[in-house]
Design a protein around this motif. Sequence first.
Motif, mmCIF file in Angstrom:
data_model
loop_
_atom_site.group_PDB
_atom_site.id
_atom_site.type_symbol
_atom_site.label_atom_id
_atom_site.label_comp_id
_atom_site.label_asym_id
_atom_site.label_seq_id
_atom_site.Cartn_x
_atom_site.Cartn_y
_atom_site.Cartn_z
ATOM 1 N N ASP A 271 0.808 -1.222 0.000
ATOM 2 C CA ASP A 271 0.000 0.000 0.000
ATOM 3 C C ASP A 271 0.841 1.272 0.000
ATOM 4 O OD1 ASP A 271 -2.278 -1.495 -0.083
ATOM 5 O OD2 ASP A 271 -3.173 -0.666 1.739
ATOM 6 N N PRO A 272 1.935 1.344 0.807
ATOM 7 C CA PRO A 272 2.721 2.586 0.812
ATOM 8 C C PRO A 272 3.300 2.941 -0.559
ATOM 9 C CG PRO A 272 3.249 1.275 2.736
ATOM 10 C CD PRO A 272 2.413 0.407 1.849
ATOM 11 N N LEU A 273 3.525 1.941 -1.416
ATOM 12 C CA LEU A 273 4.100 2.229 -2.730
ATOM 13 C C LEU A 273 3.132 2.986 -3.616
ATOM 14 C CD1 LEU A 273 5.998 -1.086 -3.553
ATOM 15 C CD2 LEU A 273 6.752 0.915 -2.257
ATOM 16 N N LEU A 274 1.828 2.870 -3.316
ATOM 17 C CA LEU A 274 0.835 3.580 -4.117
ATOM 18 C C LEU A 274 0.938 5.087 -3.917
ATOM 19 C CD1 LEU A 274 -2.140 1.135 -3.472
ATOM 20 C CD2 LEU A 274 -0.739 1.305 -5.532
ATOM 21 N N GLY A 275 1.596 5.491 -2.831
ATOM 22 C CA GLY A 275 1.781 6.918 -2.593
ATOM 23 C C GLY A 275 3.189 7.396 -2.872
ATOM 24 N N GLU A 276 4.059 6.519 -3.365
ATOM 25 C CA GLU A 276 5.436 6.908 -3.668
ATOM 26 C C GLU A 276 5.477 7.588 -5.038
ATOM 27 O OE1 GLU A 276 9.554 7.292 -2.961
ATOM 28 O OE2 GLU A 276 7.866 6.821 -1.627
ATOM 29 N N PRO A 277 6.022 8.813 -5.122
ATOM 30 C CA PRO A 277 5.998 9.561 -6.385
ATOM 31 C C PRO A 277 6.614 8.793 -7.546
ATOM 32 C CG PRO A 277 6.710 10.970 -4.581
ATOM 33 C CD PRO A 277 6.658 9.578 -4.031
ATOM 34 N N ASP A 278 5.919 8.808 -8.681
ATOM 35 C CA ASP A 278 6.418 8.259 -9.951
ATOM 36 C C ASP A 278 6.670 6.756 -9.908
ATOM 37 O OD1 ASP A 278 6.446 10.874 -11.024
ATOM 38 O OD2 ASP A 278 8.401 11.237 -10.131
ATOM 39 N N VAL A 279 6.056 6.065 -8.939
ATOM 40 C CA VAL A 279 6.184 4.614 -8.853
ATOM 41 C C VAL A 279 4.845 3.976 -9.204
ATOM 42 C CG1 VAL A 279 6.587 2.640 -7.329
ATOM 43 C CG2 VAL A 279 8.038 4.678 -7.157
ATOM 44 N N GLY A 280 4.841 3.094 -10.173
ATOM 45 C CA GLY A 280 3.647 2.358 -10.544
ATOM 46 C C GLY A 280 3.734 0.932 -10.039
ATOM 47 N N VAL A 281 2.651 0.421 -9.472
ATOM 48 C CA VAL A 281 2.617 -0.931 -8.904
ATOM 49 C C VAL A 281 1.624 -1.775 -9.694
ATOM 50 C CG1 VAL A 281 2.192 -2.316 -6.846
ATOM 51 C CG2 VAL A 281 3.154 -0.017 -6.618
ATOM 52 N N ARG A 282 2.101 -2.932 -10.175
ATOM 53 C CA ARG A 282 1.232 -3.857 -10.905
ATOM 54 C C ARG A 282 1.278 -5.222 -10.246
ATOM 55 N NH1 ARG A 282 3.257 -5.472 -15.390
ATOM 56 N NH2 ARG A 282 5.391 -4.676 -15.131
ATOM 57 N N GLY A 448 19.924 5.587 -10.641
ATOM 58 C CA GLY A 448 20.373 4.654 -11.667
ATOM 59 C C GLY A 448 19.714 4.876 -13.018
ATOM 60 N N LYS A 449 18.561 5.528 -13.023
ATOM 61 C CA LYS A 449 17.841 5.797 -14.274
ATOM 62 C C LYS A 449 17.988 7.258 -14.704
ATOM 63 C CE LYS A 449 14.045 3.684 -15.212
ATOM 64 N NZ LYS A 449 12.643 3.212 -15.244
ATOM 65 N N ASP A 450 18.932 7.981 -14.077
ATOM 66 C CA ASP A 450 19.168 9.396 -14.376
ATOM 67 C C ASP A 450 17.926 10.247 -14.137
ATOM 68 O OD1 ASP A 450 21.845 9.011 -15.144
ATOM 69 O OD2 ASP A 450 21.214 8.390 -17.158
ATOM 70 N N LEU A 451 17.190 9.883 -13.082
ATOM 71 C CA LEU A 451 16.018 10.660 -12.684
ATOM 72 C C LEU A 451 16.370 11.490 -11.457
ATOM 73 C CD1 LEU A 451 13.366 7.789 -12.899
ATOM 74 C CD2 LEU A 451 13.724 9.615 -14.582
ATOM 75 N N GLU A 452 15.600 12.515 -11.225
ATOM 76 C CA GLU A 452 15.848 13.385 -10.081
ATOM 77 C C GLU A 452 15.379 12.702 -8.801
ATOM 78 O OE1 GLU A 452 14.672 17.886 -8.498
ATOM 79 O OE2 GLU A 452 14.333 17.302 -10.597
ATOM 80 N N GLU A 453 16.206 12.756 -7.753
ATOM 81 C CA GLU A 453 15.814 12.189 -6.466
ATOM 82 C C GLU A 453 14.646 12.963 -5.874
ATOM 83 O OE1 GLU A 453 18.804 10.966 -3.591
ATOM 84 O OE2 GLU A 453 20.355 11.495 -5.062
ATOM 85 N N VAL A 454 13.831 12.265 -5.096
ATOM 86 C CA VAL A 454 12.714 12.880 -4.392
ATOM 87 C C VAL A 454 13.158 13.203 -2.973
ATOM 88 C CG1 VAL A 454 10.351 12.522 -3.563
ATOM 89 C CG2 VAL A 454 11.049 11.628 -5.792
ATOM 90 N N SER A 455 12.678 14.293 -2.428
ATOM 91 C CA SER A 455 13.081 14.731 -1.090
ATOM 92 C C SER A 455 12.907 13.618 -0.072
ATOM 93 C CB SER A 455 12.251 15.946 -0.665
ATOM 94 O OG SER A 455 12.458 16.229 0.704
ATOM 95 N N SER A 456 13.854 13.533 0.850
ATOM 96 C CA SER A 456 13.783 12.515 1.897
ATOM 97 C C SER A 456 12.891 12.954 3.051
ATOM 98 C CB SER A 456 15.185 12.208 2.428
ATOM 99 O OG SER A 456 15.776 13.384 2.964
ATOM 100 N N GLU A 457 12.371 14.190 3.005
ATOM 101 C CA GLU A 457 11.450 14.656 4.038
ATOM 102 C C GLU A 457 10.073 14.083 3.732
ATOM 103 O OE1 GLU A 457 11.472 18.881 4.374
ATOM 104 O OE2 GLU A 457 13.625 18.995 4.782
ATOM 105 N N ILE A 458 9.682 13.094 4.520
ATOM 106 C CA ILE A 458 8.443 12.391 4.229
ATOM 107 C C ILE A 458 7.611 12.237 5.490
ATOM 108 C CG2 ILE A 458 9.251 11.059 2.244
ATOM 109 C CD1 ILE A 458 9.932 8.806 4.100
ATOM 110 N N GLN A 459 6.335 12.034 5.273
ATOM 111 C CA GLN A 459 5.407 11.789 6.365
ATOM 112 C C GLN A 459 5.637 10.377 6.899
ATOM 113 O OE1 GLN A 459 1.222 11.441 5.172
ATOM 114 N NE2 GLN A 459 0.690 12.930 6.730
ATOM 115 N N SER A 460 5.665 10.241 8.213
ATOM 116 C CA SER A 460 5.842 8.913 8.790
ATOM 117 C C SER A 460 4.614 8.056 8.507
ATOM 118 C CB SER A 460 6.059 9.002 10.305
ATOM 119 O OG SER A 460 4.852 9.366 10.960
ATOM 120 N N ASP A 461 4.787 6.739 8.619
ATOM 121 C CA ASP A 461 3.654 5.858 8.376
ATOM 122 C C ASP A 461 2.553 6.102 9.401
ATOM 123 O OD1 ASP A 461 2.559 3.525 6.842
ATOM 124 O OD2 ASP A 461 2.510 2.676 8.854
ATOM 125 N N TYR A 462 2.928 6.370 10.657
ATOM 126 C CA TYR A 462 1.929 6.666 11.688
ATOM 127 C C TYR A 462 1.136 7.913 11.314
ATOM 128 C CZ TYR A 462 -0.124 8.270 16.065
ATOM 129 O OH TYR A 462 -1.003 8.731 17.011
#
Length: 493
Positions: A271-282, A448-462
């Motif tokens: 479920d958390p991957l569904l909210g990860e930017p630019d990540v598609g889950v199949r 590794g894919k020459d994409l821009e990193e996403v900020s490490s400031e993230i909301q905790s799971d709680y």
Amino acid sequence: MKAIMIQGTASDVGKSVLCTALCRILVNDGYQVAPFKSQNMALNSYITKDGGEIGRAQGVQAEAAKIDATTDMNPILLKPTGNMVSEVILHGKRFADMDAVSYRENFVEQVMPEVRKSLRRLEAQYDVLVLEGAGSPAEINLKNRDIANMRMAHETDAAVILVADIERGGVFASLVGTLMLLDDEERARVKGIVINKFRGMKELLVSGIDWLEEYTGIQVLGVIPYFDVQIEAEDSMALSSLRLKKSQHEEFDIDVAVIRFPMISNFTDFDPLLGEPDVGVRFVSSLKELKNPDVIILPGTKNTIDDYLWLQETGLAQEILQRARRGKKIIGICGGYQMLGESIVNQQTVENGGRTYSTLGLLPIETVLIGENQTTQIKGTNYAGQEMKGFVFHLGCSTPTQPIQSFICLEDGRQDGVYTEQVIGTYLHGIFQNRSFTREYFNQIRVGKDLEEVSSEIQSDYERREQAYEMLDYHVRKHLNMDKIYELLDESM
């Protein structure tokens, strides 16, 4: 004790989520509230603080009620193993494997005293009980042994709210048909109707609702619009609706393929991957669906051996090895972790005792399936020094065949899993709910894919889960007649 029960016209109509909403609404309104489901059938488990195993939905509902989950909230959990046989979990611990006939004819009545004890313990601690039914209360071939629906309503003197999913079509027919198949005493317990997952203009439903109320004599207490709140699902039927969270036709920078085993368990790990930017889950179950993902995940399974044989039969095992040779990332969780090793020895049954299965060989471990399930919440530190927490429930022991870098060092000094830059294996469920790890893992792929990193400031799971519960409170409260709900609760005393 005040009690209200949510029953449905079918599985996956939204009973669990509506119970979760009521738990949060009631606790926010000052009540001490607890969830309850006498008997649950699911492969998505929740591990309580004392190591008991219950249905995921009751664990989530307890979180929404701001209390610790206990096995009293789901005294019986049935975990299908295939061939009409289920593992019976009683008060959080394995009891036996039973076929459907033996369970219904011999076990159900024997276990009712234990169910009542759970109810009495909850009654002594809480003001309100929110009960969840299972499937439909109108399965006429099963009603005489059904302890999850009307029987629990009678036991607790609960008012029943009947929920139907309008997305399925035929919502009025399903509601009327369900009510017609109830006997007079059962029908009298149904005090309200909720139409769930509505999309469109409510005005178009008014004439139908008016007819329904006149025909049944039961008030429609709410029409709940479809709401994509990030609440964990319990039933694997929900996997088919994940396309609603992220369009399958959208192109994502990072493509994640999760192998959909026939006996997949705890798919909410993702479920958390569904909210990860630019990540598609199949979720994939064939060679055609696999394509060329950046990450392949082998999830947990209730039957590691059978699902590994399925992996071979479908040709997915060979394709996963091919992708690994091309440098694709691979993650295995629980049973999926075991499959990544060199071999699995099954010592669980007389027929297969000691039989060894050669597995994928991507990690230097050997697994022996023997003994009882291990169930516990855990904490530790991963290979990168990040705190990790979650839970484990698995059968067997995995032993390295050569020196390894463990994935996690647990608080008690034990090691879990194997880490390499390409392949990760772990028994930890909830791995991606550790948001810092998840963000860093996918940032490495982005680099590794020459994409821009996403900020490490993230909301905790709680924080994310609390936000979801509060959003659910707001959404359901807005569309549900809570004055009537409280009136029904007062009448149930």
